[in-house]
Enzyme design. Structure first.
Site, PDB file in Angstrom:
ATOM      1  N   GLU A  84      96.438  19.385  -6.465  1.00  0.00           N
ATOM      2  CA  GLU A  84      96.463  19.754  -7.877  1.00  0.00           C
ATOM      3  C   GLU A  84      95.065  19.686  -8.467  1.00  0.00           C
ATOM      4  O   GLU A  84      94.202  18.971  -7.977  1.00  0.00           O
ATOM      5  CB  GLU A  84      97.419  18.882  -8.692  1.00  0.00           C
ATOM      6  CG  GLU A  84      97.385  17.398  -8.397  1.00  0.00           C
ATOM      7  CD  GLU A  84      96.066  16.723  -8.526  1.00  0.00           C
ATOM      8  OE1 GLU A  84      95.392  16.961  -9.550  1.00  0.00           O
ATOM      9  OE2 GLU A  84      95.685  15.946  -7.620  1.00  0.00           O
ATOM     10  N   GLU A 102      93.265  17.471  -5.535  1.00  0.00           N
ATOM     11  CA  GLU A 102      93.091  18.730  -4.782  1.00  0.00           C
ATOM     12  C   GLU A 102      93.866  18.709  -3.465  1.00  0.00           C
ATOM     13  O   GLU A 102      93.758  19.649  -2.674  1.00  0.00           O
ATOM     14  CB  GLU A 102      91.616  19.019  -4.439  1.00  0.00           C
ATOM     15  CG  GLU A 102      90.664  19.076  -5.590  1.00  0.00           C
ATOM     16  CD  GLU A 102      89.214  19.326  -5.160  1.00  0.00           C
ATOM     17  OE1 GLU A 102      88.954  19.548  -3.957  1.00  0.00           O
ATOM     18  OE2 GLU A 102      88.333  19.303  -6.037  1.00  0.00           O
TER      19      GLU A 102
END
Lengths: 364, 364
Positions: free
Chosen positions: B187, B330
């Protein structure tokens, strides 16, 4: 497996004077450059945690602002232990020889991991109870049919100790010659958690009762016997263990001494070494007592399930990368941590900077 | 990067009924076979620690006595958060867009790691504050210019929530279609530790003061402000957060909802998912509240430096593989753990057995 079998006779003139050569000095300039680079990569500063500090440390050790761990050499040192006759292992002593054959055939854990990593692997047999046939990938320095039983006499003669230290030094030198950017030392020797625990007790003034563990599978009765065996050994030698080198000679093992020699040689040559678990860390502790500044060159890979390991790590101020409950030896824990070093280098070298990517920095 | 840019309009008929589909059941037979194999490999039983239990678990999840994690798919979900206007992040909100471009150009941490792993990577933009030009490797489901500010109104409409959950489901389905053996969700969204902390507080009945942390770099004053923002949000919505799905809608984010949808879809399809750090674990917690049995399919990769993470892990009974002080998101922590899964499989599949190697077993 990269080495074919050879048999070397230890030279009769081996000395240990070379242990006094000071270790290399990491590059402060490369460290500063790497630290500066970490601050401008597209991530919050510090957000990659230990992958950042690892990359910076490797930069200092390799004297390169952009370090790499592409070429890794693993040397597994094998030897038997006279103290095994005291019933301190859950496995028969024949397993040392059997595992050397398993290493040569590629079936052991360390073989699988080094294949996965594309690392080179050599095995150095320093003295198993039985002679072994020539085996591909196995070098032989036969220092004896295992060490002597340290509950009755010193484990090694001075000559055997010097040769074992040299054997480790030679493995580190081979790694360097092959262009390795990282050295991993592994070990195999039935009974060697007993030797490593005795070393730990002598070097850190601990009681065997507080640190002896199951090794590869002792039950509670076995651990009690192991504690007693170590206690008897320490009592026999206590008046003579006046230096770390004499502790190593009296209660250590051929493969442990080889690891000590390898770590010291790595530090002298400026080759980073990734330390495995309990046995390897006992060797690292011994090396640290013998060689000021060696800690710069030792990276610690994993916390072993063997209870004595954490005290050694604490004494060395070491914070290993992994804690997976591993307790196999062979260098397997260290090899398992290699991908973390590689990812640390790749992130350091390949991430875009804020300027390159047009990404805004932190609000000051 | 494997996907080219596309723009999908969410269908107006999206429902969340599919969340009720039960998860797949891991194979007990494959688990038993794998457990039996671990006992006969040339090592003391248990000596590879969590690499053994990982291999056995993956065998059960893949219904194969000899599992593999060769093909890994990473989907990074990006979105902005209305709550960012409250000053809860150390970075400006523009960073979400800037980082989506950085993902597309391959300069972000997750890009570097997926290249090293040979994994596939896609980015799914669910709604950044600004529209972005078409970018290679970035799919766009534009649900809004970020969520609404949850201190004033629900973060998402029911429709937006349904679409975000679907977007995650679709990413998991693409992974499955590509033959991935492991799904990783990442994310990116400035302000999303605030949403994740609010979710954690609501789902675990915690106080923001006890769990709110610095995210990517707040100082003590910033954390105090963040605690107050979360407290105000929870007070506004407290009488309406009667179900986990309503908690997610009111204080979550588009990318967090996508992760929830992806995890649930993975479990339904029988695709193991490796969960990243704090934000991803908050999504996993939400998914676990929505879907009994999902935990079987979720592997936990690392313990984040963000303080709220450990409470979520504890609530889920999760013991992550790594603890490296990472806090980037991420999917970077999960991707960093992939080599451990691969080594676990390789050791399980390739080590010799005692019988094959002629190695003696433990003394009974």
């Amino acid at each position: 497996m990269t080495q074919t079998s050879t048999t070397s006779s230890p030279a009769s003139t081996q000395t240990i004077d070379w242990l006094q050569i000071p270790p290399a000095t990491p590059s402060e300039s490369a460290r500063r450059k790497a630290e500066a680079r970490q601050q401008i990569l597209t991530k919050p500063p510090g957000a990659l945690g230990r992958l950042e500090t690892l990359a910076v440390r490797l930069a200092a050790l390799q004297d390169k602002a952009q370090p790499a761990i592409d070429r890794v050499h693993v040397a597994v040192f094998a030897a038997d232990h006279g103290v095994a006759v005291e019933g301190v292992s859950a496995f028969p002593q024949a397993v040392t020889c059997e595992m050397v054959r398993n290493f040569a055939r590629g079936g052991a854990a360390i073989c699988v991991i080094t294949r996965q990593l594309g690392a080179t692997l050599e095995v150095v047999n320093l003295g198993t109870v039985s002679d072994l046939e020539p085996l591909e990938g196995v070098k032989t320095y036969r220092l004896g049919a295992g060490t002597a039983n340290f509950t009755r006499e010193p484990a090694m003669t001075e000559h055997q100790l010097a040769c074992a230290l040299h054997a480790g030094r030679h493995a580190a030198e081979r790694a360097q010659l092959m262009g390795a950017q990282l050295f991993i030392g592994g070990e195999m020797g039935i009974g060697n958690t007993t030797s490593a625990t005795a070393l730990e007790c002598a070097l850190l003034a601990m009681s065997p009762r507080d640190v002896a563990g199951p090794g590869p599978g002792l039950d509670a009765v076995g651990i009690t016997r192991k504690v007693d065996v170590i206690r008897r050994g320490l009592e026999l030698h206590c008046n003579h263990m006046t230096s770390p080198i004499e502790v190593l000679r009296r209660v250590g093992g051929f493969e442990i001494a080889a690891l000590v020699g390898a770590y010291i040689a790595c530090a002298q040559m400026g080759l980073p070494a990734l330390v495995d678990g309990f046995i390897a860390s006992a060797a690292a502790l011994t090396a640290a007592k013998l060689c000021d500044g060696i800690e710069n060159w030792l990276l610690f890979s994993h916390a072993s399930a063997e209870p004595g390991h954490r005290r050694i790590l604490s004494a060395l101020g070491a914070h290993p990368l992994l804690d997976l409950g591993m307790r196999l030896g062979e260098g397997s824990g260290a090899a398992t941590a290699v991908p973390l070093l590689r990812l640390a280098c790749a992130l350091h070298n390949e991430m875009a900077t804020f300027a390159e990517a047009g990404v805004s920095e932190k609000i000051s």
